[in-house]
Design an enzyme around this catalytic site. Structure first.
Site, short mmCIF file in Angstrom:
data_model
loop_
_atom_site.label_atom_id
_atom_site.label_comp_id
_atom_site.label_asym_id
_atom_site.label_seq_id
_atom_site.Cartn_x
_atom_site.Cartn_y
_atom_site.Cartn_z
N CYS A 218 -7.61 145.94 -82.71
CA CYS A 218 -6.31 145.57 -83.31
C CYS A 218 -6.59 144.99 -84.70
O CYS A 218 -7.53 144.21 -84.88
CB CYS A 218 -5.66 144.53 -82.40
N GLU B 178 -9.82 139.12 -71.70
CA GLU B 178 -9.28 140.46 -72.00
C GLU B 178 -10.20 141.55 -71.44
O GLU B 178 -9.74 142.54 -70.85
CB GLU B 178 -9.11 140.65 -73.51
N CYS C 235 0.00 141.86 -74.16
CA CYS C 235 0.28 142.50 -75.44
C CYS C 235 0.27 144.03 -75.25
O CYS C 235 -0.64 144.57 -74.61
CB CYS C 235 -0.79 142.10 -76.45
N THR D 269 -9.98 144.30 -78.18
CA THR D 269 -9.09 144.44 -79.35
C THR D 269 -9.53 143.61 -80.56
O THR D 269 -9.19 143.94 -81.69
CB THR D 269 -7.64 144.04 -78.99
S1 SF4 Z 1 -4.76 140.15 -81.57
FE1 SF4 Z 1 -3.75 142.16 -81.48
S2 SF4 Z 1 -4.13 142.88 -79.41
FE2 SF4 Z 1 -4.55 140.70 -79.39
S3 SF4 Z 1 -2.61 139.76 -78.77
FE3 SF4 Z 1 -2.62 139.82 -81.02
S4 SF4 Z 1 -1.55 141.72 -81.54
FE4 SF4 Z 1 -2.15 141.87 -79.38
#
Ligand code: SF4
Length: 279
Positions: free
Chosen positions: A189, A126, A96, A161
């Site tokens: 995020c 992550e 991402c 995130t």
């Molecule tokens: S939660 Fe946010 S950072 Fe994680 S994959 Fe989805 S859009 Fe990307």
């Protein structure tokens, strides 16, 4: 009976993008296609990818020689990328872009002499991927773990995130006064918190809440917890066939939400099943 889907529900931008890439690669590749670990925590999607020839491997070395290897939305370490290249695999990066931004940020902080603090869950893929980009980084899960951070003039902070912003605030305030320069890049995020907020609003009005997503998906389980606290008749389902008619008895409003790894077609299937059972 009214059926309402939460305003923010289902696949986030990063997961949607990874799925699209996987489907495109499966359609175009001439040889085998693998993902490094399951692409997302959603058994139905993983099964349907397997049917189109995309299978998961645990390590790059487990892939069929000459195969295409898709890196997941969570991201990987540079070391894993190097091993994939060494194994002669064609890599397709589905990391991402928001996670990429974290990688670039920690690399820059490390280069500029900051002690890097990653606020997040130790062992989460992550976080492991991020630490691969700044191998000296210290992972802390809460302010209580700040004892792990060495004394330093300059400390740089980023977050996993999906972290709760409250935790980031607590860690940052615990770091104030411990160094001459504190640099914080808020890499949280909004996708997770937006889904939780929308689910909470809907659950507080609904008679029944259905939460769709893999049982192995932490963010779906968290959504189910948020809903259970506001609506007693909350059910976590992986797919539409699990829904029982008795769950819907006397319900005037059925609310539906879904984790960040649930694609739109699974939400539509649940809506259709609820309509059928209530007809
Ligand atoms: S939660 Fe946010 S950072 Fe994680 S994959 Fe989805 S859009 Fe990307």
């Amino acid at each position: 009976m009214q059926i309402v889907v939460a305003q923010k529900a289902g696949a986030c931008f990063g997961v949607g993008r990874a799925l699209e890439l996987a489907r495109r690669v499966a359609a175009e590749a001439t040889g085998p296609v693998h993902t490094l670990g399951p692409l997302i925590h959603n058994p139905a999607v993983v099964d349907s990818l397997a049917k189109s020839g995309v299978t998961a491997v645990e390590q790059p070395e487990d892939a069929t020689p000459g195969a295409t290897l898709l890196m997941r939305a969570h991201g990987v370490t540079p070391e894993v990328e190097a091993r994939a290249a060494e194994a002669g695999l064609t890599c397709v990066d589905a990391t991402c872009p928001y996670v990429k931004k974290v990688h670039v940020t920690v690399e820059r902080m490390a280069r500029e002499g900051y002690v890097v603090v990653v606020v997040g869950e130790k062992g989460h893929p992550e976080v492991e991927g991020t630490c691969g980009h700044a191998p000296e980084a210290v992972v802390v899960g809460s302010a209580e773990e700040l004892v792990l951070v060495p004394k330093a003039k300059k400390i740089g902070v980023v977050a996993q995130t999906t972290l709760e912003r409250r935790v980031l605030r607590e860690v940052v305030s615990g770091l104030i006064g411990r160094c001459e320069e504190l640099r914080v890049v808020d890499t949280i995020c909004e996708a997770t918190s937006e889904r939780q907020q929308a689910a909470a609003e809907l659950a507080s009005k609904a008679d029944v809440m259905l939460v769709i997503g893999g049982r192995g998906s932490a963010n779906t389980r968290h959504l189910a917890d948020v809903c259970s606290g506001r609506c007693e008749r909350t059910h976590h389902v992986e797919d539409a066939s699990e829904i029982e008619q008795v769950w819907l008895a006397d319900a005037e409003l059925v609310g539906i939400t879904a984790g960040a790894s649930t694609p739109a077609d699974q939400i539509e299937a649940v809506c259709a099943r609820v309509r059928d059972l209530s007809a």
